[in-house]
Design a protein around this motif. Structure first.
Motif, PDB file in Angstrom:
ATOM      1  N   GLU A 226     -31.833   4.133  25.266  1.00 47.09           N
ATOM      2  CA  GLU A 226     -31.380   4.970  26.382  1.00 47.09           C
ATOM      3  C   GLU A 226     -31.742   4.353  27.726  1.00 47.09           C
ATOM      4  N   LEU A 227     -32.928   3.766  27.818  1.00 46.58           N
ATOM      5  CA  LEU A 227     -33.400   3.221  29.088  1.00 46.58           C
ATOM      6  C   LEU A 227     -32.880   1.820  29.390  1.00 46.58           C
ATOM      7  N   CYS A 228     -32.754   1.003  28.369  1.00 48.77           N
ATOM      8  CA  CYS A 228     -32.473  -0.415  28.599  1.00 48.77           C
ATOM      9  C   CYS A 228     -31.201  -0.912  27.925  1.00 48.77           C
ATOM     10  N   GLY A 229     -30.504  -0.038  27.230  1.00 51.32           N
ATOM     11  CA  GLY A 229     -29.322  -0.457  26.492  1.00 51.32           C
ATOM     12  C   GLY A 229     -28.057  -0.535  27.308  1.00 51.32           C
ATOM     13  N   SER A 230     -28.078   0.014  28.510  1.00 52.77           N
ATOM     14  CA  SER A 230     -26.889  -0.073  29.355  1.00 52.77           C
ATOM     15  C   SER A 230     -27.187  -0.937  30.576  1.00 52.77           C
ATOM     16  N   ASN A 231     -26.163  -1.258  31.305  1.00 52.60           N
ATOM     17  CA  ASN A 231     -26.254  -2.214  32.405  1.00 52.60           C
ATOM     18  C   ASN A 231     -26.887  -1.585  33.648  1.00 52.60           C
ATOM     19  N   LEU A 232     -28.211  -1.391  33.589  1.00 50.44           N
ATOM     20  CA  LEU A 232     -28.952  -0.846  34.722  1.00 50.44           C
ATOM     21  C   LEU A 232     -29.748  -1.954  35.390  1.00 50.44           C
TER      22      LEU A 232
ATOM     23  N   ASP B 216     -30.920  -9.285  27.295  1.00 50.72           N
ATOM     24  CA  ASP B 216     -30.658  -8.362  28.401  1.00 50.72           C
ATOM     25  C   ASP B 216     -31.533  -7.113  28.294  1.00 50.72           C
ATOM     26  N   ILE B 217     -31.654  -6.578  27.094  1.00 49.19           N
ATOM     27  CA  ILE B 217     -32.510  -5.407  26.890  1.00 49.19           C
ATOM     28  C   ILE B 217     -33.964  -5.762  27.166  1.00 49.19           C
ATOM     29  N   ALA B 218     -34.394  -6.910  26.708  1.00 46.73           N
ATOM     30  CA  ALA B 218     -35.770  -7.346  26.946  1.00 46.73           C
ATOM     31  C   ALA B 218     -36.045  -7.493  28.441  1.00 46.73           C
ATOM     32  N   MET B 219     -35.117  -8.083  29.186  1.00 46.75           N
ATOM     33  CA  MET B 219     -35.320  -8.274  30.622  1.00 46.75           C
ATOM     34  C   MET B 219     -35.305  -6.942  31.361  1.00 46.75           C
ATOM     35  N   ARG B 220     -34.442  -6.015  30.942  1.00 42.69           N
ATOM     36  CA  ARG B 220     -34.433  -4.691  31.575  1.00 42.69           C
ATOM     37  C   ARG B 220     -35.756  -3.971  31.337  1.00 42.69           C
ATOM     38  N   LEU B 221     -36.318  -4.129  30.139  1.00 43.04           N
ATOM     39  CA  LEU B 221     -37.615  -3.522  29.857  1.00 43.04           C
ATOM     40  C   LEU B 221     -38.692  -4.122  30.759  1.00 43.04           C
TER      41      LEU B 221
END
Length: 93
Positions: free
Chosen positions: A5-11, A38-43
């Motif tokens: 939910e937090l990192c799976g979309s393009n935020l 991408d998910i890792a970097m968003r986290l």
């Protein structure tokens, strides 16, 4: 809240700043390994913002953070994130 939910979309940083604006604490459920860079970097970005704002945070996972993320060339970012999460877990909400 789940990791997806937090990192799976393009935020990006600005969306995470808005998300954290009134946040008093956060529990992130991460039940499976992270292989998407991408998910890792968003986290990493999200944890940086949580740390900058000293928001109590807990990452719930069955594995150590270093074993959870399977993305090449992110070792330093993961180590920094692990250190910051350790500090954020000690804060009281």
């Amino acid at each position: 809240t789940t990791l997806t939910e937090l990192c799976g979309s393009n935020l990006g940083r600005s969306e995470y700043l808005d998300f954290c604006k009134d946040l008093k604490g956060l529990i992130i459920d991460a039940p499976e390994a992270i292989t998407n860079p991408d998910i890792a970097m968003r986290l990493v970005v999200l944890v940086d913002i949580l740390y900058e704002n000293m928001i109590p945070t807990r990452l719930q996972t069955a594995e150590q953070l270093t074993d959870l993320i399977h993305v090449k060339d992110m070792e330093l970012a993961i180590a920094r994130m692990e250190s910051r999460l350790n500090q954020l877990e000690r804060l009281e909400p």
